[in-house]
Motif scaffolding. Structure first.
Motif, mmCIF file in Angstrom:
data_model
loop_
_atom_site.group_PDB
_atom_site.id
_atom_site.type_symbol
_atom_site.label_atom_id
_atom_site.label_comp_id
_atom_site.label_asym_id
_atom_site.label_seq_id
_atom_site.Cartn_x
_atom_site.Cartn_y
_atom_site.Cartn_z
ATOM 1 N N PRO A 203 0.803 -1.230 0.000
ATOM 2 C CA PRO A 203 0.000 0.000 0.000
ATOM 3 C C PRO A 203 0.831 1.272 0.000
ATOM 4 C CG PRO A 203 0.104 -0.912 2.209
ATOM 5 C CD PRO A 203 0.780 -1.910 1.306
ATOM 6 N N ASP A 204 0.277 2.290 -0.639
ATOM 7 C CA ASP A 204 0.802 3.649 -0.491
ATOM 8 C C ASP A 204 0.313 4.247 0.817
ATOM 9 O OD1 ASP A 204 1.855 3.815 -3.275
ATOM 10 O OD2 ASP A 204 -0.269 3.726 -3.792
ATOM 11 N N LEU A 205 -0.874 3.780 1.245
ATOM 12 C CA LEU A 205 -1.504 4.296 2.457
ATOM 13 C C LEU A 205 -2.043 3.141 3.283
ATOM 14 C CD1 LEU A 205 -2.713 6.676 4.164
ATOM 15 C CD2 LEU A 205 -4.750 6.495 2.713
ATOM 16 N N LEU A 206 -1.689 3.129 4.567
ATOM 17 C CA LEU A 206 -2.253 2.179 5.523
ATOM 18 C C LEU A 206 -3.300 2.897 6.362
ATOM 19 C CD1 LEU A 206 0.651 0.061 7.119
ATOM 20 C CD2 LEU A 206 -1.369 -0.816 5.939
ATOM 21 N N VAL A 207 -4.488 2.322 6.448
ATOM 22 C CA VAL A 207 -5.546 2.868 7.294
ATOM 23 C C VAL A 207 -5.800 1.864 8.413
ATOM 24 C CG1 VAL A 207 -7.916 3.677 7.400
ATOM 25 C CG2 VAL A 207 -6.560 4.084 5.333
ATOM 26 N N LEU A 208 -5.556 2.298 9.644
ATOM 27 C CA LEU A 208 -5.608 1.409 10.807
ATOM 28 C C LEU A 208 -6.661 1.911 11.790
ATOM 29 C CD1 LEU A 208 -1.735 1.248 11.401
ATOM 30 C CD2 LEU A 208 -3.105 -0.154 9.843
ATOM 31 N N ASP A 209 -7.711 1.122 11.959
ATOM 32 C CA ASP A 209 -8.800 1.496 12.862
ATOM 33 C C ASP A 209 -8.578 0.815 14.206
ATOM 34 O OD1 ASP A 209 -11.126 2.304 14.042
ATOM 35 O OD2 ASP A 209 -12.461 1.536 12.490
ATOM 36 N N GLU A 210 -8.182 1.588 15.206
ATOM 37 C CA GLU A 210 -7.880 1.075 16.548
ATOM 38 C C GLU A 210 -6.890 -0.097 16.466
ATOM 39 O OE1 GLU A 210 -8.685 2.587 19.142
ATOM 40 O OE2 GLU A 210 -10.523 3.718 18.734
ATOM 41 N N PRO A 211 -5.646 0.162 16.041
ATOM 42 C CA PRO A 211 -4.694 -0.916 15.778
ATOM 43 C C PRO A 211 -4.209 -1.677 17.007
ATOM 44 C CG PRO A 211 -3.614 1.214 15.594
ATOM 45 C CD PRO A 211 -5.081 1.486 15.733
ATOM 46 N N VAL A 212 -4.502 -1.199 18.214
ATOM 47 C CA VAL A 212 -4.091 -1.936 19.413
ATOM 48 C C VAL A 212 -5.295 -2.493 20.161
ATOM 49 C CG1 VAL A 212 -1.894 -0.707 19.658
ATOM 50 C CG2 VAL A 212 -3.952 0.197 20.771
ATOM 51 N N GLN A 213 -6.409 -2.655 19.465
ATOM 52 C CA GLN A 213 -7.608 -3.236 20.066
ATOM 53 C C GLN A 213 -7.295 -4.634 20.590
ATOM 54 O OE1 GLN A 213 -10.603 -1.605 20.045
ATOM 55 N NE2 GLN A 213 -11.940 -3.188 20.830
ATOM 56 N N GLY A 214 -7.590 -4.886 21.872
ATOM 57 C CA GLY A 214 -7.388 -6.207 22.443
ATOM 58 C C GLY A 214 -5.955 -6.552 22.772
ATOM 59 N N VAL A 215 -5.060 -5.555 22.789
ATOM 60 C CA VAL A 215 -3.642 -5.779 23.065
ATOM 61 C C VAL A 215 -3.290 -5.179 24.422
ATOM 62 C CG1 VAL A 215 -1.285 -5.423 22.215
ATOM 63 C CG2 VAL A 215 -3.185 -5.655 20.583
ATOM 64 N N ASP A 216 -2.482 -5.888 25.232
ATOM 65 C CA ASP A 216 -2.112 -5.366 26.550
ATOM 66 C C ASP A 216 -1.173 -4.176 26.402
ATOM 67 O OD1 ASP A 216 0.623 -6.244 26.331
ATOM 68 O OD2 ASP A 216 0.016 -8.244 26.978
ATOM 69 N N ILE A 217 -0.913 -3.465 27.499
ATOM 70 C CA ILE A 217 -0.199 -2.189 27.439
ATOM 71 C C ILE A 217 1.206 -2.334 26.869
ATOM 72 C CG2 ILE A 217 0.573 -2.380 29.846
ATOM 73 C CD1 ILE A 217 -0.311 0.875 27.959
ATOM 74 N N ASN A 218 1.940 -3.384 27.258
ATOM 75 C CA ASN A 218 3.273 -3.573 26.704
ATOM 76 C C ASN A 218 3.198 -3.890 25.216
ATOM 77 O OD1 ASN A 218 4.633 -3.168 29.160
ATOM 78 N ND2 ASN A 218 4.265 -5.296 29.771
ATOM 79 N N GLY A 219 2.225 -4.701 24.847
ATOM 80 C CA GLY A 219 2.038 -5.024 23.443
ATOM 81 C C GLY A 219 1.627 -3.818 22.617
ATOM 82 N N GLN A 220 0.885 -2.894 23.219
ATOM 83 C CA GLN A 220 0.472 -1.687 22.502
ATOM 84 C C GLN A 220 1.683 -0.863 22.076
ATOM 85 O OE1 GLN A 220 -2.413 0.525 24.804
ATOM 86 N NE2 GLN A 220 -3.701 -1.285 25.114
ATOM 87 N N ALA A 221 2.627 -0.671 22.996
ATOM 88 C CA ALA A 221 3.832 0.081 22.660
ATOM 89 C C ALA A 221 4.596 -0.607 21.529
ATOM 90 C CB ALA A 221 4.722 0.227 23.890
ATOM 91 N N GLU A 222 4.654 -1.939 21.563
ATOM 92 C CA GLU A 222 5.342 -2.680 20.509
ATOM 93 C C GLU A 222 4.646 -2.506 19.162
ATOM 94 O OE1 GLU A 222 5.492 -6.678 21.861
ATOM 95 O OE2 GLU A 222 6.908 -6.265 23.492
#
Length: 285
Positions: free
Chosen positions: A162-181
């Motif tokens: 893609p030229d453009l990535l559209v991410l809707d809530e990309p850390v949905q269901g991910v724990d806090i450490n995983g969110q940063a990753e």
């Protein structure tokens, strides 16, 4: 669009952008559904090599705006222009898979990419490696953790180059450490591919550290700009409260960590360099 004056009818223009780096440009977009105004005079744009994050309270029109930008929903008024031949990779907020379906990651990655080299196992393995999910190609989708699922969905979007990535809530269901990753991964994808990224997120603390520009939406654009400027805007404080605004004020462009629920630091790699076709894009020291 029966009953709308001619000047207010949708004007959707898909074609060559005047700016070399511009991917999407929306101007004066308005959407009305069931007699209720969802979006009013909304303007937004995304360029190559930048991360733009859409924030706002629930029901503020974020999802509606994304649908307009993706061409799924026609606005009642306004203009949406896209780069000619724009390729978009989309990661939805939720993924529903029939529990009785024994779907592997490899088979899931085949869906929606058409025929050709993107369906080949080698290409699918390569994008899984790119997102840190190597070794999962034969795993069952239902056995994945929240973080693994997000990485697999990112891999599927990347198969489209893609030229453009559209991410809707990309850390949905991910724990806090995983969110940063995950946010670190999104930054690395932008750096390595030079694509533009549009995110929708409610995780204000993390997203303020992982984005170049913020658009604060509440049916209209309340404020927009660099994270450190948006958090000082009175409109931002009116929506999210003075306490949140004060907390986020410290998460400016040069910070290097966030905190988990217990107060412990969580590293967040925000320094990067991107050399695009028309110029440099650098962050950090």
């Amino acid at each position: 669009m029966r009953g709308l004056p001619t000047r207010n009818r949708p004007r959707i223009m898909i074609g060559q952008m005047t700016e070399n780096n511009m991917l999407l440009d929306a101007d004066g977009v308005a959407v009305e559904i069931g007699g209720q105004s969802i979006l009013s005079q909304v303007s937004a744009h995304v360029e190559s090599g930048e991360i733009v994050t859409l924030i706002g309270p629930n029901g503020s029109g974020k999802t509606t705006l994304v649908r307009v930008l993706l061409g799924v929903l026609k606005p009642n008024a306004g203009r949406v222009a896209a780069k000619s031949g724009l390729r978009i990779g989309y990661v939805p907020q939720r993924l529903s898979i029939e529990t009785s379906l024994p779907l592997s990651v490899g088979r899931f990655l085949k869906f929606g990419v058409g025929r050709g080299p993107n369906r080949q196992r080698g290409k699918r393995t390569a994008v899984l490696t790119e997102v840190g999910a190597q070794g999962l190609i034969d795993a069952r989708m239902h056995d994945l953790s929240g973080g693994e699922l997000q990485r697999v969905m990112l891999a599927r979007a990347l198969l489209r180059d893609p030229d453009l990535l559209v991410l809707d809530e990309p850390v949905q269901g991910v724990d806090i450490n995983g969110q940063a990753e995950i946010y670190n991964l999104i930054t690395r994808i932008r750096d390595s591919r030079g694509c533009g990224i549009l995110m929708v997120s409610h995780d204000l603390h993390l997203v303020m550290a992982a984005t170049d520009r913020v658009i604060c939406l509440n049916h209209h654009v309340c404020c927009a700009g660099k994270p450190e400027a948006v958090t000082r805007d009175p409109a931002f404080e009116n929506i999210f409260g003075a306490e949140v605004a004060a907390q986020l004020a410290i998460y400016h462009h040069h910070h290097d960590h966030t905190h988990d629920s217990g107060g412990a630091p969580v590293p967040l790699d925000h320094s990067h360099t991107y050399q695009g076709d028309t110029g440099a894009h650098t962050h950090g020291d």
